[in-house]
Design an enzyme around this catalytic site. Structure first.
Site, PDB file in Angstrom:
ATOM      1  N   ALA A  61       0.855  -1.175   0.000  1.00 30.30           N
ATOM      2  CA  ALA A  61       0.000   0.000   0.000  1.00 30.30           C
ATOM      3  C   ALA A  61       0.898   1.233   0.000  1.00 30.30           C
ATOM      4  O   ALA A  61       2.047   1.162   0.429  1.00 30.30           O
ATOM      5  CB  ALA A  61      -0.865  -0.015   1.240  1.00 30.30           C
ATOM      6  N   GLY A 100       0.273  -5.187   0.836  1.00 27.96           N
ATOM      7  CA  GLY A 100      -0.949  -5.207   0.036  1.00 27.96           C
ATOM      8  C   GLY A 100      -0.726  -5.852  -1.328  1.00 27.96           C
ATOM      9  O   GLY A 100      -1.658  -6.410  -1.919  1.00 27.96           O
ATOM     10  N   GLU A 103      -1.101  -9.384  -0.737  1.00 23.60           N
ATOM     11  CA  GLU A 103      -2.511  -9.663  -0.423  1.00 23.60           C
ATOM     12  C   GLU A 103      -3.350  -9.726  -1.704  1.00 23.60           C
ATOM     13  O   GLU A 103      -4.239 -10.563  -1.835  1.00 23.60           O
ATOM     14  CB  GLU A 103      -3.054  -8.613   0.553  1.00 23.60           C
ATOM     15  CG  GLU A 103      -2.425  -8.773   1.937  1.00 23.60           C
ATOM     16  CD  GLU A 103      -2.894  -7.733   2.929  1.00 23.60           C
ATOM     17  OE1 GLU A 103      -2.672  -6.534   2.662  1.00 23.60           O
ATOM     18  OE2 GLU A 103      -3.495  -8.099   3.950  1.00 23.60           O
ATOM     19  N   GLU A 123       4.228  -5.648   6.979  1.00 19.58           N
ATOM     20  CA  GLU A 123       3.449  -4.652   7.720  1.00 19.58           C
ATOM     21  C   GLU A 123       3.927  -4.437   9.147  1.00 19.58           C
ATOM     22  O   GLU A 123       3.944  -3.312   9.646  1.00 19.58           O
ATOM     23  CB  GLU A 123       1.960  -5.042   7.745  1.00 19.58           C
ATOM     24  CG  GLU A 123       1.226  -4.790   6.440  1.00 19.58           C
ATOM     25  CD  GLU A 123       1.365  -5.927   5.439  1.00 19.58           C
ATOM     26  OE1 GLU A 123       2.204  -6.824   5.654  1.00 19.58           O
ATOM     27  OE2 GLU A 123       0.632  -5.916   4.444  1.00 19.58           O
TER      28      GLU A 123
HETATM   29  N1  COA Z   1       4.570   3.312  -0.349  1.00 14.96           N
HETATM   30  C1  COA Z   1       5.026   4.508  -0.758  1.00 14.96           C
HETATM   31  N2  COA Z   1       6.251   4.709  -1.241  1.00 14.96           N
HETATM   32  C2  COA Z   1       7.052   3.642  -1.288  1.00 14.96           C
HETATM   33  C3  COA Z   1       6.659   2.366  -0.868  1.00 14.96           C
HETATM   34  C4  COA Z   1       5.350   2.215  -0.388  1.00 14.96           C
HETATM   35  N3  COA Z   1       4.876   1.034   0.017  1.00 14.96           N
HETATM   36  N4  COA Z   1       7.683   1.504  -1.033  1.00 14.96           N
HETATM   37  C5  COA Z   1       8.686   2.229  -1.545  1.00 14.96           C
HETATM   38  N5  COA Z   1       8.306   3.508  -1.707  1.00 14.96           N
HETATM   39  C6  COA Z   1       9.091   4.602  -2.296  1.00 14.96           C
HETATM   40  C7  COA Z   1      10.274   4.982  -1.422  1.00 14.96           C
HETATM   41  O1  COA Z   1       9.891   5.921  -0.441  1.00 14.96           O
HETATM   42  C8  COA Z   1      11.212   5.561  -2.456  1.00 14.96           C
HETATM   43  O2  COA Z   1      10.747   6.841  -2.767  1.00 14.96           O
HETATM   44  P1  COA Z   1      11.766   8.016  -3.036  1.00 14.96           P
HETATM   45  O3  COA Z   1      12.577   7.551  -4.203  1.00 14.96           O
HETATM   46  O4  COA Z   1      10.902   9.195  -3.297  1.00 14.96           O
HETATM   47  O5  COA Z   1      12.557   8.127  -1.770  1.00 14.96           O
HETATM   48  C9  COA Z   1      10.968   4.708  -3.687  1.00 14.96           C
HETATM   49  O6  COA Z   1       9.670   4.117  -3.491  1.00 14.96           O
HETATM   50  C10 COA Z   1      11.963   3.604  -3.909  1.00 14.96           C
HETATM   51  O7  COA Z   1      12.066   2.859  -2.705  1.00 14.96           O
HETATM   52  P2  COA Z   1      13.464   2.344  -2.161  1.00 14.96           P
HETATM   53  O8  COA Z   1      13.196   1.632  -0.883  1.00 14.96           O
HETATM   54  O9  COA Z   1      14.437   3.452  -2.134  1.00 14.96           O
HETATM   55  O10 COA Z   1      13.868   1.334  -3.327  1.00 14.96           O
HETATM   56  P3  COA Z   1      14.501  -0.095  -3.263  1.00 14.96           P
HETATM   57  O11 COA Z   1      14.579  -0.537  -4.657  1.00 14.96           O
HETATM   58  O12 COA Z   1      15.718  -0.078  -2.406  1.00 14.96           O
HETATM   59  O13 COA Z   1      13.457  -1.029  -2.473  1.00 14.96           O
HETATM   60  C11 COA Z   1      11.319  -1.973  -1.905  1.00 14.96           C
HETATM   61  C12 COA Z   1      12.195  -1.296  -2.993  1.00 14.96           C
HETATM   62  C13 COA Z   1       9.953  -2.137  -2.450  1.00 14.96           C
HETATM   63  C14 COA Z   1      11.925  -3.331  -1.522  1.00 14.96           C
HETATM   64  C15 COA Z   1      11.314  -1.085  -0.642  1.00 14.96           C
HETATM   65  O14 COA Z   1      10.970   0.211  -1.013  1.00 14.96           O
HETATM   66  C16 COA Z   1      10.349  -1.502   0.427  1.00 14.96           C
HETATM   67  O15 COA Z   1      10.631  -2.407   1.190  1.00 14.96           O
HETATM   68  N6  COA Z   1       9.214  -0.794   0.525  1.00 14.96           N
HETATM   69  C17 COA Z   1       8.280  -0.950   1.596  1.00 14.96           C
HETATM   70  C18 COA Z   1       7.404  -2.113   1.364  1.00 14.96           C
HETATM   71  C19 COA Z   1       6.395  -2.234   2.466  1.00 14.96           C
HETATM   72  O16 COA Z   1       6.704  -2.152   3.630  1.00 14.96           O
HETATM   73  N7  COA Z   1       5.153  -2.462   2.058  1.00 14.96           N
HETATM   74  C20 COA Z   1       4.090  -2.674   2.962  1.00 14.96           C
HETATM   75  C21 COA Z   1       3.340  -1.430   3.143  1.00 14.96           C
HETATM   76  S1  COA Z   1       2.061  -1.719   4.305  1.00 14.96           S
END
Ligand code: COA
Length: 685
Positions: A61, A100, A103, A123
């Protein structure tokens, strides 16, 4: 439009396109719901492949939406709509399917993934529980042990593990879209499996199973609520009917979404991502980094070499002679052995690591490296000696980094004829694991060198924090205050065990005394000695007495605690009690009777005061940098958001008044003008 529908004859392909990570926002939820409606109404469509454009499937999400009220359509509705579609949906996963995103995939009839994909429910790491059926659908695909691990740790699994667990139906090679469409066609020729929610749960979980996991989860969570709450949701999925379990999970998600802990964890999440590009380096151009070298192969140097190799860089490790080089190789091997033992490295990868690092004794070997990191003994003259030699050996444009935790990079840079190429990079031990990197430019450091240090941090997957020059930079300066304060409290009548327990209850990974016993009391003693040599005040009468007695911590069988040989359990020490009682007579402090949070405040509040000074002096550029340093380098509870964030949640004015009363009792020095000013300005945004 973040949701597009294309066709491959009887298979519809729904493509999500919402860079950078296809996070699910309101528009995507609406788009998916509309697509599901439309495709159900299309009689020519027999299956739907759900795939994402860009580098990843859905990363969850949109976390940025969590600070606003939820906007319809809500995700549970979208997942349920996909699950109830009249034709099967197939999630085609590359990159990550998280939160999400997973999910939604769980609502699909099948999941196929490329081998490099990772799937998880992170989460809990954001202070939440899955809110769209994750805990209820997962047990219908994977065994209970795996469901507990995925839900309570938030750690993702690889595609191959997901396939073994039953979370993924097939791992595909070749082009994902083509393979997913072929999978869909083949699936239509066989009887379809039931919709996920209608399936029976895999395996059984009895009361003992839950009791065991409840205590293990609580122990690991160290005060964070979400893992326990996630476990409760999961238990509901085993014990209640699906509709009830879904409702309970959603209610928990909505409750936690607005919780203090979730807010603090979101703060750290975004602070970590912003750290890679602070405004100070916005217009600076980094140099390419294609090779690296380390000088000094102790535990730290060897750890840095492993980290560099992990980042894909060819590495040269230089030691002063053959014997030291052999020791460096052993240190390097020991780290790899640990990684293999813990399952982080396969045997083949280990062999590649060993082959990829060159151990040399001649500084001439450094001539090829883009970045050279010095990691020799923490002594100014030894380090200056190394840098004088780097001058002759290294390319004119190489970055010369010093891994120092206390020393002044200016004094080190002055040993070379090119101080503009020198920068401080403070790694944390173990250097191949710890996420934090303090980057400390010296006065003459060229902008491209600072920018390159940030680039290197990114390559190493570390979180960089810019720090100014003072003894200990941001982190160790705060650590010194913490230790001094903990010792002051001993003189006020508290025991090491009481203080350590209060700090652990606060959520710290370890109490200050047990941590010192682990790392050894001698390093801090040497630092106090040199501080005194510079005419500074460094009060630690008890620690000094213990060091004099040879009580250096676990390695000598005793420090702040006694240890039975071969064990690590701390036992209260009558020797320490005796030293404390002798020293207490020499100071004037008012004895207090507090415990738990109130006792933790007595340790933490002087650190907050020091943090205000650090900000005021420009040693830290932003409060979030202090948060990151404490959370990533010193075991401060992430769910409290870091030291500066925590200060704001406690209220700066209250902290100032507590510090003033502590000063009156001899338990703190005078509160800084910097903190008073911040409190007056309501310096928390
Ligand atoms: N919602 C909003 N923004 C998100 C996001 C999310 N779930 N996941 C990543 N982003 C954004 C980051 O803030 C970053 O933004 P920025 O470039 O403006 O700073 C961009 O996406 C890239 O993320 P980053 O973590 O720097 O890239 P990465 O390639 O190293 O890793 C992921 C990618 C997806 C593995 C990592 O971002 C991640 O673990 N995200 C969270 C996932 C999560 O917890 N999801 C559950 C939400 S309830």
């Amino acid at each position: 439009m973040s949701v597009k529908t294309e066709r491959d004859r009887e298979v519809a392909v729904v493509v999500l396109d919402h860079p950078p990570v296809n996070a699910i926002d309101q528009a995507m939820r609406q788009g998916l719901l509309d697509a599901a409606e439309r495709l159900d109404a299309d009689e020519d469509v027999r299956a739907v492949v759900l795939i994402a454009a860009g580098g990843t499937f859905i990363a969850g999400a949109d976390i940025a939406e969590f600070d606003r009220p939820p906007e319809p359509p809500h995700l549970p509705e979208v997942v349920a709509r996909i699950e109830s579609a009249s034709v099967p949906w197939i999630a085609a996963i590359h990159g990550t399917a998280l939160g999400g995103g997973l999910e939604i995939a769980l609502g699909c009839r099948f999941r196929v993934a490329v081998a490099s994909a990772r799937l998880g429910l992170p989460e809990v790491t954001l202070g939440l529980v899955p809110g769209s059926g994750g805990t209820v659908r997962l047990p219908r695909l994977v065994p209970p042990e795996a469901a507990v691990r995925l839900v309570t740790t938030g750690r993702p699994v690889s595609a191959s593990e997901a396939a073994e667990l039953g979370l993924v139906d097939a791992i595909v090679e070749g082009e994902l879209r083509k393979e997913a469409v072929a999978f869909a066609r083949a699936a239509l020729d066989r009887p379809l499996p039931e919709r996920t929610l209608a399936r029976a749960r895999v395996g059984k979980a009895n009361a003992d199973f839950w009791a065991e996991h409840q205590s293990a989860t609580a122990r690991r969570a160290r005060g964070q609520h979400s893992p326990q709450r996630a476990l409760q949701c999961l238990r509901g999925a085993y014990e209640d009917d699906p509709a009830e379990a879904l409702a309970a999970e959603r209610a928990t998600f909505l409750e936690l979404r607005c919780s203090e802990q979730a807010r603090a964890l979101r703060h750290v999440f975004f602070a970590e991502r912003a750290a890679a590009r602070p405004p100070e380096i916005a217009d600076l151009r980094p140099r390419p980094v294609g090779s690296a070298a380390v000088v000094g192969g102790g535990t730290m140097g060897a750890g840095i070499a492993v980290a560099l190799w992990d980042a894909g860089l060819p590495v040269i490790l230089v030691e002063r002679d053959a014997e030291a080089s052999e020791r460096a190789r052993k240190n390097f091997d020991r780290i790899l052995e640990g990684l293999v033992r813990r399952g982080h490295l396969g045997a083949g990868e280990r062999a590649r690591h060993v082959a990829g690092v060159r151990f040399e004794t001649d500084y001439a070997a450094l001539g090829e490296a883009d970045v050279v990191i010095e990691a020799v003994f923490e002594d100014l003259e030894v380090k200056r000696g190394v840098f004088a030699r780097l001058d002759e050996a290294c390319r004119a444009d190489a970055v010369l980094a010093t891994n120092t935790s206390y020393l002044d990079p200016n004094a080190i840079a002055a040993a070379t004829a090119r101080p503009e190429r020198v920068i401080g990079t403070h790694f944390f031990s173990p250097a191949n694991v710890m996420k934090l990197l303090e980057i400390v430019p010296a006065d003459a450091t060229a902008p491209d060198v600072t920018a390159t240090a940030f680039r290197l941090a990114k390559m190493l997957r570390k979180i960089p924090v810019l720090a100014g020059i003072c003894e200990g930079f941001i982190g160790n300066r705060l650590l010194r205050i913490q230790r001094a304060q903990a010792e002051r409290l001993l003189l006020a009548g508290y025991t090491p065990a009481a203080i350590d327990q209060a700090m652990r209850e606060f959520g710290m990974a370890m109490g200050p005394f047990e941590a010192q016993d682990l790392s050894g009391l001698d390093i801090a003693a040497a630092q106090r000695q040199s501080a005194r040599g510079r005419g500074e005040r460094a009060l630690a009468p008890v620690a000094d007495a213990l060091v004099k007695m040879g009580r250096l911590g676990q390695k000598t069988g005793g420090g702040w605690y006694d240890y039975i040989e071969g064990e690590r359990t701390p036992h209260p020490s009558s020797v320490v009690a005796q030293v404390v009682s002798e020293q207490s007579g020499k100071v004037s402090v008012k004895r207090r009777k507090t415990a738990g949070m109130e006792l933790a405040d007595l340790v933490i509040f002087p650190m907050i005061d020091e943090a205000a000074r650090i900000l005021d002096e420009g040693i830290a550029r932003r409060a979030t940098d202090i948060d990151l340093v404490e959370v990533l380098g010193y075991g401060f509870p992430r769910w409290r958001g870091g030291l500066a964030y925590y200060a704001c949640t406690r209220g700066l004015a209250d902290i100032v008044s507590t510090l003033d009363s502590m000063e009156a009792d001899g338990l703190a020095d005078s509160t800084s003008d910097a903190l008073r000013q911040l409190a007056r300005d309501e310096g928390c945004s």
